[in-house]
Design a protein around this motif. Structure first.
Motif, short mmCIF file in Angstrom:
data_model
loop_
_atom_site.label_atom_id
_atom_site.label_comp_id
_atom_site.label_asym_id
_atom_site.label_seq_id
_atom_site.Cartn_x
_atom_site.Cartn_y
_atom_site.Cartn_z
N PHE A 15 -66.08 1.82 -122.75
CA PHE A 15 -65.57 1.31 -124.40
C PHE A 15 -63.86 0.89 -123.90
CE2 PHE A 15 -63.44 0.78 -128.19
CZ PHE A 15 -64.25 -0.56 -128.69
N GLY A 16 -63.61 2.18 -124.22
CA GLY A 16 -62.01 2.10 -124.20
C GLY A 16 -61.10 0.74 -122.18
N LEU A 17 -62.57 0.77 -121.71
CA LEU A 17 -61.54 0.43 -119.82
C LEU A 17 -62.23 -0.93 -120.73
CD1 LEU A 17 -62.47 2.50 -117.43
CD2 LEU A 17 -60.21 2.41 -118.38
N VAL A 18 -63.21 -1.42 -121.10
CA VAL A 18 -63.32 -3.16 -120.83
C VAL A 18 -62.47 -3.82 -122.11
CG1 VAL A 18 -65.00 -4.43 -122.57
CG2 VAL A 18 -65.70 -2.79 -120.63
N VAL A 19 -62.14 -2.73 -122.94
CA VAL A 19 -61.11 -3.27 -124.02
C VAL A 19 -59.24 -3.48 -123.53
CG1 VAL A 19 -59.84 -3.17 -126.23
CG2 VAL A 19 -62.49 -2.38 -126.20
N ALA A 23 -57.26 -6.94 -123.16
CA ALA A 23 -56.25 -6.72 -123.18
C ALA A 23 -54.85 -7.11 -122.46
CB ALA A 23 -55.59 -5.21 -123.75
N MET A 24 -54.90 -7.28 -121.30
CA MET A 24 -54.25 -7.21 -119.68
C MET A 24 -53.89 -8.71 -119.69
SD MET A 24 -55.17 -4.42 -116.88
CE MET A 24 -54.73 -3.02 -117.18
N VAL A 25 -55.35 -9.28 -119.82
CA VAL A 25 -55.54 -10.73 -119.96
C VAL A 25 -55.08 -11.98 -121.21
CG1 VAL A 25 -57.01 -12.71 -119.83
CG2 VAL A 25 -57.55 -10.41 -118.33
N ASN A 26 -55.65 -11.27 -122.65
CA ASN A 26 -55.10 -11.88 -123.99
C ASN A 26 -55.63 -10.46 -124.67
OD1 ASN A 26 -55.33 -13.36 -126.18
ND2 ASN A 26 -56.40 -14.48 -125.27
N VAL A 27 -54.35 -9.97 -125.68
CA VAL A 27 -54.56 -8.96 -126.71
C VAL A 27 -55.59 -9.57 -127.83
CG1 VAL A 27 -53.13 -7.31 -128.43
CG2 VAL A 27 -52.41 -8.15 -126.41
N ALA A 30 -58.91 -8.77 -126.63
CA ALA A 30 -59.05 -7.44 -126.86
C ALA A 30 -59.45 -7.22 -128.16
CB ALA A 30 -57.96 -6.88 -126.06
N CYS A 31 -59.12 -7.59 -129.35
CA CYS A 31 -59.14 -7.12 -130.65
C CYS A 31 -61.02 -7.76 -130.96
CB CYS A 31 -58.68 -7.95 -131.79
SG CYS A 31 -56.78 -6.83 -131.34
N VAL A 32 -60.61 -9.03 -130.90
CA VAL A 32 -62.42 -9.23 -131.13
C VAL A 32 -63.47 -8.84 -130.12
CG1 VAL A 32 -63.95 -11.84 -130.59
CG2 VAL A 32 -62.08 -11.98 -131.18
N VAL A 33 -62.88 -8.90 -128.60
CA VAL A 33 -64.29 -7.46 -127.81
C VAL A 33 -64.18 -6.36 -128.52
CG1 VAL A 33 -64.28 -6.50 -125.61
CG2 VAL A 33 -63.40 -9.13 -125.72
N ALA A 40 -72.15 -3.88 -132.31
CA ALA A 40 -73.28 -3.64 -131.49
C ALA A 40 -73.13 -2.39 -131.79
CB ALA A 40 -73.11 -4.50 -130.30
N TYR A 41 -72.69 -0.91 -131.87
CA TYR A 41 -72.77 0.22 -131.15
C TYR A 41 -73.47 0.91 -132.90
CZ TYR A 41 -72.16 4.82 -130.37
OH TYR A 41 -72.21 6.54 -130.05
N ALA A 42 -72.90 0.22 -133.93
CA ALA A 42 -73.26 0.38 -135.10
C ALA A 42 -74.87 0.49 -135.48
CB ALA A 42 -72.28 -0.04 -136.20
N LYS A 43 -75.05 -1.02 -134.65
CA LYS A 43 -75.90 -0.96 -135.07
C LYS A 43 -77.61 0.22 -134.67
CE LYS A 43 -79.69 -5.29 -134.48
NZ LYS A 43 -79.27 -6.69 -134.13
N LEU A 44 -76.87 -0.26 -132.70
CA LEU A 44 -77.35 1.24 -132.14
C LEU A 44 -77.75 2.25 -132.98
CD1 LEU A 44 -78.82 1.37 -129.27
CD2 LEU A 44 -76.63 2.53 -129.27
N LEU A 45 -76.75 3.16 -133.39
CA LEU A 45 -76.91 4.39 -134.07
C LEU A 45 -77.82 3.71 -135.28
CD1 LEU A 45 -73.12 5.49 -134.28
CD2 LEU A 45 -75.07 5.79 -132.62
N ASP A 46 -77.84 2.97 -135.85
CA ASP A 46 -78.13 2.35 -137.34
C ASP A 46 -79.91 2.41 -136.75
OD1 ASP A 46 -78.66 2.08 -140.18
OD2 ASP A 46 -79.78 -0.40 -139.62
N ARG A 47 -80.10 1.78 -135.66
CA ARG A 47 -81.62 1.70 -135.06
C ARG A 47 -82.03 3.87 -134.82
NH1 ARG A 47 -82.71 -3.17 -131.71
NH2 ARG A 47 -82.37 -5.09 -133.24
#
Length: 59
Positions: A15-19, A23-27, A30-33, A40-47
């Motif tokens: 997750f950190g590497l993707v963000v 962020a190297m392209v557009n900060v 990166a916040c949106v991503v 998505a992770y919260a939905k996965l944990l809820d399921r």
């Protein structure tokens, strides 16, 4: 148990590497991503929590 911890740590690292890569392209992008990935992770944990059986009560 070690695999659970390892998968959790690698998930955070990925997750950190993707963000960071976005962020190297557009900060702002990166916040949106990061926000979408956390949703998505919260939905996965809820399921996962919903699939767990309820704890047994002794009495």
């Amino acid at each position: 148990m070690k695999l659970v911890i390892l998968s959790w740590l690698l998930g955070i690292l990925g997750f950190g590497l993707v963000v960071a890569g976005v962020a190297m392209v557009n900060v702002p992008a990166a916040c949106v991503v990061a926000g979408l990935a956390l949703l998505a992770y919260a939905k996965l944990l809820d399921r996962a929590a919903a699939a767990m059986p309820p704890p047994e009560r002794e009495g």
